[in-house]
Design a protein around this motif. Structure first.
Motif, PDB file in Angstrom:
ATOM      1  N   ASP A  99       0.839  -1.074   0.013  1.00  0.00           N
ATOM      2  CA  ASP A  99       0.026   0.063  -0.041  1.00  0.00           C
ATOM      3  C   ASP A  99       0.960   1.183   0.030  1.00  0.00           C
ATOM      4  OD1 ASP A  99      -2.790  -1.300   0.066  1.00  0.00           O
ATOM      5  OD2 ASP A  99      -2.079  -1.900   2.125  1.00  0.00           O
ATOM      6  N   LEU A 100       1.886   1.416   0.641  1.00  0.00           N
ATOM      7  CA  LEU A 100       2.874   2.519   0.809  1.00  0.00           C
ATOM      8  C   LEU A 100       3.467   2.731  -0.700  1.00  0.00           C
ATOM      9  CD1 LEU A 100       3.996   4.779   2.032  1.00  0.00           C
ATOM     10  CD2 LEU A 100       5.562   3.303   3.197  1.00  0.00           C
ATOM     11  N   CYS A 101       4.057   1.748  -1.076  1.00  0.00           N
ATOM     12  CA  CYS A 101       4.621   1.697  -2.166  1.00  0.00           C
ATOM     13  C   CYS A 101       3.886   2.250  -3.363  1.00  0.00           C
ATOM     14  CB  CYS A 101       5.480   0.335  -2.650  1.00  0.00           C
ATOM     15  SG  CYS A 101       6.833  -0.110  -1.664  1.00  0.00           S
ATOM     16  N   LEU A 102       2.589   1.508  -3.461  1.00  0.00           N
ATOM     17  CA  LEU A 102       1.736   2.144  -4.366  1.00  0.00           C
ATOM     18  C   LEU A 102       1.508   3.750  -3.970  1.00  0.00           C
ATOM     19  CD1 LEU A 102      -0.782  -0.669  -4.597  1.00  0.00           C
ATOM     20  CD2 LEU A 102       0.832  -0.001  -6.427  1.00  0.00           C
ATOM     21  N   HIS A 103       1.189   3.950  -2.680  1.00  0.00           N
ATOM     22  CA  HIS A 103       0.960   5.561  -2.337  1.00  0.00           C
ATOM     23  C   HIS A 103       1.747   6.542  -3.144  1.00  0.00           C
ATOM     24  CE1 HIS A 103      -0.033   9.120  -0.007  1.00  0.00           C
ATOM     25  NE2 HIS A 103       1.188   8.892   0.533  1.00  0.00           N
ATOM     26  N   LEU A 104       3.304   5.910  -3.028  1.00  0.00           N
ATOM     27  CA  LEU A 104       4.339   6.769  -3.814  1.00  0.00           C
ATOM     28  C   LEU A 104       4.328   6.847  -5.115  1.00  0.00           C
ATOM     29  CD1 LEU A 104       7.255   5.195  -1.128  1.00  0.00           C
ATOM     30  CD2 LEU A 104       6.445   7.639  -1.464  1.00  0.00           C
ATOM     31  N   VAL A 105       3.763   5.584  -5.553  1.00  0.00           N
ATOM     32  CA  VAL A 105       3.713   5.851  -7.007  1.00  0.00           C
ATOM     33  C   VAL A 105       2.554   6.766  -7.510  1.00  0.00           C
ATOM     34  CG1 VAL A 105       3.212   4.255  -9.037  1.00  0.00           C
ATOM     35  CG2 VAL A 105       4.667   3.441  -7.536  1.00  0.00           C
ATOM     36  N   HIS A 106       1.603   6.758  -6.672  1.00  0.00           N
ATOM     37  CA  HIS A 106       0.314   7.735  -6.830  1.00  0.00           C
ATOM     38  C   HIS A 106       0.992   8.985  -6.730  1.00  0.00           C
ATOM     39  CE1 HIS A 106      -3.945   8.642  -5.394  1.00  0.00           C
ATOM     40  NE2 HIS A 106      -3.723   9.520  -6.491  1.00  0.00           N
ATOM     41  N   LEU A 107       1.558   9.376  -5.787  1.00  0.00           N
ATOM     42  CA  LEU A 107       2.127  10.681  -5.740  1.00  0.00           C
ATOM     43  C   LEU A 107       3.082  11.077  -6.837  1.00  0.00           C
ATOM     44  CD1 LEU A 107       3.221  10.817  -1.805  1.00  0.00           C
ATOM     45  CD2 LEU A 107       1.231  11.899  -2.602  1.00  0.00           C
ATOM     46  N   ASP A 108       3.560  10.453  -7.249  1.00  0.00           N
ATOM     47  CA  ASP A 108       4.648  10.694  -8.507  1.00  0.00           C
ATOM     48  C   ASP A 108       4.150  10.624  -9.602  1.00  0.00           C
ATOM     49  OD1 ASP A 108       6.741  10.902  -6.395  1.00  0.00           O
ATOM     50  OD2 ASP A 108       7.444   8.906  -6.754  1.00  0.00           O
ATOM     51  N   HIS A 109       3.095   9.846  -9.838  1.00  0.00           N
ATOM     52  CA  HIS A 109       2.636   9.345 -11.343  1.00  0.00           C
ATOM     53  C   HIS A 109       1.279   9.605 -11.420  1.00  0.00           C
ATOM     54  CE1 HIS A 109       6.569   8.210 -12.879  1.00  0.00           C
ATOM     55  NE2 HIS A 109       6.758   7.739 -11.694  1.00  0.00           N
ATOM     56  N   GLY A 110       0.662   9.585 -10.395  1.00  0.00           N
ATOM     57  CA  GLY A 110      -1.096   9.807 -10.447  1.00  0.00           C
ATOM     58  C   GLY A 110      -1.833   8.412 -10.249  1.00  0.00           C
ATOM     59  N   ALA A 111      -3.143   8.559  -9.927  1.00  0.00           N
ATOM     60  CA  ALA A 111      -3.839   7.521  -9.655  1.00  0.00           C
ATOM     61  C   ALA A 111      -3.961   6.380 -10.719  1.00  0.00           C
ATOM     62  CB  ALA A 111      -5.035   7.513  -9.325  1.00  0.00           C
ATOM     63  N   ALA A 112      -3.969   6.849 -11.971  1.00  0.00           N
ATOM     64  CA  ALA A 112      -4.369   5.764 -12.999  1.00  0.00           C
ATOM     65  C   ALA A 112      -3.046   4.953 -13.442  1.00  0.00           C
ATOM     66  CB  ALA A 112      -4.508   6.595 -14.248  1.00  0.00           C
ATOM     67  N   ILE A 113      -1.744   5.375 -13.226  1.00  0.00           N
ATOM     68  CA  ILE A 113      -0.520   4.691 -13.152  1.00  0.00           C
ATOM     69  C   ILE A 113      -0.552   3.650 -12.071  1.00  0.00           C
ATOM     70  CG2 ILE A 113       1.851   4.621 -13.155  1.00  0.00           C
ATOM     71  CD1 ILE A 113       0.766   5.422 -15.812  1.00  0.00           C
ATOM     72  N   ALA A 114      -0.821   4.341 -10.664  1.00  0.00           N
ATOM     73  CA  ALA A 114      -0.958   3.378  -9.520  1.00  0.00           C
ATOM     74  C   ALA A 114      -1.854   2.143  -9.563  1.00  0.00           C
ATOM     75  CB  ALA A 114      -1.198   4.367  -8.383  1.00  0.00           C
ATOM     76  N   ASN A 115      -2.980   2.682 -10.197  1.00  0.00           N
ATOM     77  CA  ASN A 115      -3.940   1.611 -10.430  1.00  0.00           C
ATOM     78  C   ASN A 115      -3.622   0.447 -11.336  1.00  0.00           C
ATOM     79  OD1 ASN A 115      -5.473   2.881  -8.427  1.00  0.00           O
ATOM     80  ND2 ASN A 115      -6.935   3.657  -9.919  1.00  0.00           N
ATOM     81  N   SER A 116      -2.550   1.247 -12.438  1.00  0.00           N
ATOM     82  CA  SER A 116      -2.259   0.076 -13.276  1.00  0.00           C
ATOM     83  C   SER A 116      -1.203  -0.738 -12.811  1.00  0.00           C
ATOM     84  CB  SER A 116      -1.744   0.971 -14.412  1.00  0.00           C
ATOM     85  OG  SER A 116      -0.897  -0.048 -15.439  1.00  0.00           O
ATOM     86  N   VAL A 117      -0.404  -0.239 -11.578  1.00  0.00           N
ATOM     87  CA  VAL A 117       0.454  -1.312 -11.118  1.00  0.00           C
ATOM     88  C   VAL A 117      -0.167  -2.332 -10.341  1.00  0.00           C
ATOM     89  CG1 VAL A 117       2.495  -1.267  -9.386  1.00  0.00           C
ATOM     90  CG2 VAL A 117       2.320   0.493 -11.181  1.00  0.00           C
ATOM     91  N   ALA A 118      -1.272  -1.523  -9.587  1.00  0.00           N
ATOM     92  CA  ALA A 118      -1.728  -2.691  -8.692  1.00  0.00           C
ATOM     93  C   ALA A 118      -2.573  -3.650  -9.469  1.00  0.00           C
ATOM     94  CB  ALA A 118      -3.164  -1.827  -8.101  1.00  0.00           C
ATOM     95  N   ARG A 119      -3.022  -3.369 -10.744  1.00  0.00           N
ATOM     96  CA  ARG A 119      -3.743  -4.413 -11.416  1.00  0.00           C
ATOM     97  C   ARG A 119      -2.738  -5.540 -11.868  1.00  0.00           C
ATOM     98  NH1 ARG A 119      -6.587  -0.143 -13.757  1.00  0.00           N
ATOM     99  NH2 ARG A 119      -5.237   0.283 -15.224  1.00  0.00           N
ATOM    100  N   ARG A 120      -1.351  -5.135 -12.072  1.00  0.00           N
ATOM    101  CA  ARG A 120      -0.555  -5.924 -12.384  1.00  0.00           C
ATOM    102  C   ARG A 120      -0.319  -7.027 -11.513  1.00  0.00           C
ATOM    103  NH1 ARG A 120       4.600  -3.272 -12.986  1.00  0.00           N
ATOM    104  NH2 ARG A 120       5.021  -3.876 -11.126  1.00  0.00           N
ATOM    105  N   LEU A 121      -0.325  -6.403 -10.345  1.00  0.00           N
ATOM    106  CA  LEU A 121      -0.023  -7.057  -8.910  1.00  0.00           C
ATOM    107  C   LEU A 121      -1.218  -7.981  -8.602  1.00  0.00           C
ATOM    108  CD1 LEU A 121       1.869  -4.490  -6.737  1.00  0.00           C
ATOM    109  CD2 LEU A 121       2.909  -6.545  -8.087  1.00  0.00           C
ATOM    110  N   VAL A 122      -2.329  -8.103  -9.300  1.00  0.00           N
ATOM    111  CA  VAL A 122      -3.664  -8.638  -9.105  1.00  0.00           C
ATOM    112  C   VAL A 122      -4.088  -8.454  -7.921  1.00  0.00           C
ATOM    113  CG1 VAL A 122      -4.830 -10.788  -9.658  1.00  0.00           C
ATOM    114  CG2 VAL A 122      -2.374 -10.520 -10.680  1.00  0.00           C
TER     115      VAL A 122
END
Length: 313
Positions: A161-184
């Motif tokens: 969750d924290l790593c995705l939060h950092l991705v969200h801060l740097d790249h936005g929700a759409a990219i963070a959600n894309s990473v989350a989908r890759r992680l299933v």
């Protein structure tokens, strides 16, 4: 390209180290350009669970990083290596963000970075962290904390969750959600959630809710009800509620509201749509309803969120 230094020193837990390497070291297709440059830094070979890992870079590279990740220590009774503590302190003084995963918080504490700041770690070690660093505001009931330049996460899934939060801060929700989908897994949980909420479960393939959730996510602009969801899933509303709680820890409408707010975040970040338009697009109906629910779940109003996010970017 931001530089992420992942520290590998002492004895580490392999899950948290793997999480950091997977999320920051594997760019999604949509963000291949301008992703992170990841450096695994340490003084020499390090024991990671049953494996022996040799970092490609020394601790001297940590001070020039933009983001420093401190994975979980295997044994909190062993003091953090002095050279690691100094490297983390120097990086923070140079302007880097420093984030600990699980018991990595003890390294941040030893570096003096938790003094006067809110912090967390795995609930089983929270009292020890508080006793060892009494100037820190240790909160054992949250998934992660964000003090701007110092961030801490609780155990295992909260590290994701924290790593995705950092991705969200740097790249936005759409990219963070894309990473989350890759992680299933679902999009990251807000840090203020309790550590004891039901953990996100992989909802994919033949799972009874997989098709239903995808169907609902494609219709967030519509006024969906529990009856609509139950009818689509061909089950009773009561049975649907049990299924949702078992996989998400939430009732169906709570889950649906969370998805509407997350969609609103994406639209506020990536479009110029008015709050009224975002409310319609996410099924909130009115701007008043969106503002109320958004403030309750995110902590700020939609307008403030849009300004703050774009300012940070």
């Amino acid at each position: 390209m931001p530089v992420v230094a992942i520290i590998a020193a002492g004895e580490l837990l392999h899950f948290e180290l793997g999480v950091a390497c997977e999320i920051f070291g594997n760019p999604p297709r949509e963000a291949a350009q301008g992703w992170y440059e990841v450096l695994l830094c340490g003084p020499g070979p390090v024991r990671v669970g049953p494996f022996l890992v040799e970092p490609a870079h020394g601790l001297d590279r940590v001070a020039s990083a933009d983001l420093v990740i401190v994975p979980a220590c295997a044994d909190v009774d062993v003091p953090p290596p002095a050279d690691v503590v100094e490297a983390v302190r120097a990086a923070h003084q140079a302007g880097a963000r420093v984030a600990s995963l699980c018991t990595g918080a003890f390294v941040l504490g030893a570096a003096g970075l938790l003094d006067g700041r809110r912090a967390t770690t795995h609930w089983a070690h929270a009292e020890e962290l508080r006793a060892r660093h009494p100037l820190a505001d240790v909160d054992p009931d949250v998934l992660y904390t964000d003090n701007g330049s110092v961030l801490t996460a609780a155990g295992k899934a909260a590290a994701v969750d924290l790593c995705l939060h950092l991705v969200h801060l740097d790249h936005g929700a759409a990219i963070a959600n894309s990473v989350a989908r890759r992680l299933v897994m679902p999009p990251h949980r807000p840090g203020g959630q309790a550590q004891f909420v039901a953990a996100p479960v992989q909802v994919e393939g033949e799972h009874v809710l997989a098709e239903l959730m995808a169907w609902a996510l494609g219709r967030l602009e519509r006024p969906l009800t529990v009856a609509d969801l139950a009818r689509r899933a061909n089950m009773s509303p009561r049975h649907l509620g049990r299924q949702f709680r078992s996989v998400s820890g939430q009732a169906p409408l709570q889950w649906l509201l969370a998805q509407r707010v997350r969609r609103a975040q994406e639209l506020l970040e990536s479009t110029e749509e008015s709050v009224e338009s975002v409310a319609r697009s996410t099924g909130m109906g009115t701007a008043t309803t969106l503002r109320r629910q958004f403030k309750r779940m995110v902590g700020v109003t939609p307008d403030t969120y849009r300004r703050s996010f774009r300012g940070a970017r």
